[in-house]
Design a protein around this motif. Sequence first.
Motif, PDB file in Angstrom:
ATOM      1  N   LEU A   9      28.894  33.523  34.759  1.00 25.03           N
ATOM      2  CA  LEU A   9      29.127  34.473  35.837  1.00 25.03           C
ATOM      3  C   LEU A   9      30.244  33.994  36.763  1.00 25.03           C
ATOM      4  O   LEU A   9      31.140  34.766  37.131  1.00 25.03           O
ATOM      5  CB  LEU A   9      27.839  34.690  36.645  1.00 25.03           C
ATOM      6  CG  LEU A   9      27.971  35.643  37.840  1.00 25.03           C
ATOM      7  CD1 LEU A   9      28.278  37.049  37.352  1.00 25.03           C
ATOM      8  CD2 LEU A   9      26.715  35.606  38.670  1.00 25.03           C
ATOM      9  N   LEU A  10      30.225  32.731  37.113  1.00 26.29           N
ATOM     10  CA  LEU A  10      31.260  32.167  37.974  1.00 26.29           C
ATOM     11  C   LEU A  10      32.630  32.221  37.305  1.00 26.29           C
ATOM     12  O   LEU A  10      33.627  32.588  37.937  1.00 26.29           O
ATOM     13  CB  LEU A  10      30.912  30.727  38.346  1.00 26.29           C
ATOM     14  CG  LEU A  10      31.896  30.032  39.283  1.00 26.29           C
ATOM     15  CD1 LEU A  10      31.961  30.755  40.616  1.00 26.29           C
ATOM     16  CD2 LEU A  10      31.494  28.586  39.467  1.00 26.29           C
ATOM     17  N   SER A  11      32.710  31.899  36.024  1.00 23.75           N
ATOM     18  CA  SER A  11      34.001  31.954  35.329  1.00 23.75           C
ATOM     19  C   SER A  11      34.510  33.388  35.213  1.00 23.75           C
ATOM     20  O   SER A  11      35.712  33.639  35.292  1.00 23.75           O
ATOM     21  CB  SER A  11      33.899  31.304  33.952  1.00 23.75           C
ATOM     22  OG  SER A  11      33.031  32.036  33.124  1.00 23.75           O
ATOM     23  N   ALA A  12      33.617  34.358  35.048  1.00 20.83           N
ATOM     24  CA  ALA A  12      34.034  35.761  34.990  1.00 20.83           C
ATOM     25  C   ALA A  12      34.586  36.224  36.335  1.00 20.83           C
ATOM     26  O   ALA A  12      35.601  36.916  36.399  1.00 20.83           O
ATOM     27  CB  ALA A  12      32.862  36.636  34.568  1.00 20.83           C
ATOM     28  N   VAL A  13      33.937  35.838  37.417  1.00 23.14           N
ATOM     29  CA  VAL A  13      34.409  36.212  38.760  1.00 23.14           C
ATOM     30  C   VAL A  13      35.761  35.577  39.046  1.00 23.14           C
ATOM     31  O   VAL A  13      36.662  36.234  39.576  1.00 23.14           O
ATOM     32  CB  VAL A  13      33.365  35.806  39.831  1.00 23.14           C
ATOM     33  CG1 VAL A  13      33.942  35.923  41.226  1.00 23.14           C
ATOM     34  CG2 VAL A  13      32.121  36.655  39.682  1.00 23.14           C
ATOM     35  N   ILE A  14      35.939  34.337  38.678  1.00 21.91           N
ATOM     36  CA  ILE A  14      37.216  33.655  38.909  1.00 21.91           C
ATOM     37  C   ILE A  14      38.324  34.299  38.094  1.00 21.91           C
ATOM     38  O   ILE A  14      39.422  34.525  38.602  1.00 21.91           O
ATOM     39  CB  ILE A  14      37.090  32.151  38.601  1.00 21.91           C
ATOM     40  CG1 ILE A  14      36.235  31.480  39.667  1.00 21.91           C
ATOM     41  CG2 ILE A  14      38.460  31.494  38.526  1.00 21.91           C
ATOM     42  CD1 ILE A  14      35.884  30.041  39.367  1.00 21.91           C
ATOM     43  N   SER A  15      38.065  34.640  36.843  1.00 18.53           N
ATOM     44  CA  SER A  15      39.113  35.245  36.017  1.00 18.53           C
ATOM     45  C   SER A  15      39.491  36.623  36.522  1.00 18.53           C
ATOM     46  O   SER A  15      40.660  37.003  36.491  1.00 18.53           O
ATOM     47  CB  SER A  15      38.681  35.307  34.553  1.00 18.53           C
ATOM     48  OG  SER A  15      37.612  36.212  34.394  1.00 18.53           O
ATOM     49  N   VAL A  16      38.537  37.417  37.007  1.00 20.05           N
ATOM     50  CA  VAL A  16      38.850  38.735  37.550  1.00 20.05           C
ATOM     51  C   VAL A  16      39.622  38.606  38.850  1.00 20.05           C
ATOM     52  O   VAL A  16      40.572  39.339  39.099  1.00 20.05           O
ATOM     53  CB  VAL A  16      37.560  39.556  37.750  1.00 20.05           C
ATOM     54  CG1 VAL A  16      37.821  40.791  38.586  1.00 20.05           C
ATOM     55  CG2 VAL A  16      36.982  39.947  36.402  1.00 20.05           C
ATOM     56  N   ALA A  17      39.265  37.657  39.680  1.00 22.77           N
ATOM     57  CA  ALA A  17      39.963  37.472  40.944  1.00 22.77           C
ATOM     58  C   ALA A  17      41.365  36.921  40.745  1.00 22.77           C
ATOM     59  O   ALA A  17      42.280  37.225  41.503  1.00 22.77           O
ATOM     60  CB  ALA A  17      39.166  36.537  41.853  1.00 22.77           C
ATOM     61  N   TYR A  18      41.539  36.108  39.701  1.00 23.29           N
ATOM     62  CA  TYR A  18      42.830  35.468  39.476  1.00 23.29           C
ATOM     63  C   TYR A  18      43.813  36.388  38.761  1.00 23.29           C
ATOM     64  O   TYR A  18      45.015  36.271  38.916  1.00 23.29           O
ATOM     65  CB  TYR A  18      42.617  34.180  38.673  1.00 23.29           C
ATOM     66  CG  TYR A  18      43.824  33.293  38.590  1.00 23.29           C
ATOM     67  CD1 TYR A  18      44.377  32.758  39.742  1.00 23.29           C
ATOM     68  CD2 TYR A  18      44.413  32.992  37.381  1.00 23.29           C
ATOM     69  CE1 TYR A  18      45.475  31.938  39.687  1.00 23.29           C
ATOM     70  CE2 TYR A  18      45.513  32.173  37.296  1.00 23.29           C
ATOM     71  CZ  TYR A  18      46.038  31.650  38.461  1.00 23.29           C
ATOM     72  OH  TYR A  18      47.147  30.845  38.397  1.00 23.29           O
ATOM     73  N   ALA A  19      43.318  37.308  37.949  1.00 26.70           N
ATOM     74  CA  ALA A  19      44.180  38.204  37.184  1.00 26.70           C
ATOM     75  C   ALA A  19      44.517  39.410  38.048  1.00 26.70           C
ATOM     76  O   ALA A  19      43.736  40.325  38.195  1.00 26.70           O
ATOM     77  CB  ALA A  19      43.482  38.645  35.915  1.00 26.70           C
ATOM     78  N   ALA A  20      45.666  39.400  38.635  1.00 23.97           N
ATOM     79  CA  ALA A  20      46.097  40.494  39.490  1.00 23.97           C
ATOM     80  C   ALA A  20      47.560  40.286  39.811  1.00 23.97           C
ATOM     81  O   ALA A  20      48.251  39.555  39.122  1.00 23.97           O
ATOM     82  CB  ALA A  20      45.251  40.537  40.759  1.00 23.97           C
ATOM     83  N   SER A  21      48.004  40.922  40.857  1.00 24.63           N
ATOM     84  CA  SER A  21      49.389  40.793  41.276  1.00 24.63           C
ATOM     85  C   SER A  21      49.626  39.414  41.884  1.00 24.63           C
ATOM     86  O   SER A  21      48.706  38.790  42.399  1.00 24.63           O
ATOM     87  CB  SER A  21      49.721  41.874  42.293  1.00 24.63           C
ATOM     88  OG  SER A  21      49.484  43.146  41.738  1.00 24.63           O
TER      89      SER A  21
END
Length: 119
Positions: A9-21
């Motif tokens: 869960l933590l790795s999924a949240v980090i990847s979603v937060a990091y993948a952006a503009s």
Amino acid sequence: MRIIPWVFLLSAVISVAYAASSVWGTANSTDAVIYQKNIVHPGVPNVVQTFFFSIPVSYQSNNRVISSIRLDDEFKNTTGPTNTLISGGPSWTFGIVQMVTQRSYGLNVTVVVYGKYVL
């Protein structure tokens, strides 16, 4: 065994937060747009793709100092790439940006580079 779901869960949240503009540096009112382009590549099923963007583009010269590099994710559902400034960037006349897509997703990024002449 309860820690494993929390790690995922933590790795999924980090990847979603990091993948952006992404933005490196700041553009002032005295800066001009050096380069602007929309980069689009289709997704490949079950493949993570890596793209590189160079400033200046191959066989071009740049006599302006970069003040800001801005990559805007045009996918509005946070499925954009993970961006990394490899070398150069603000206060340099060159830069290399690495864009790594998420698995099975393509690339749709608008790149805007600001800079100014320095005497």
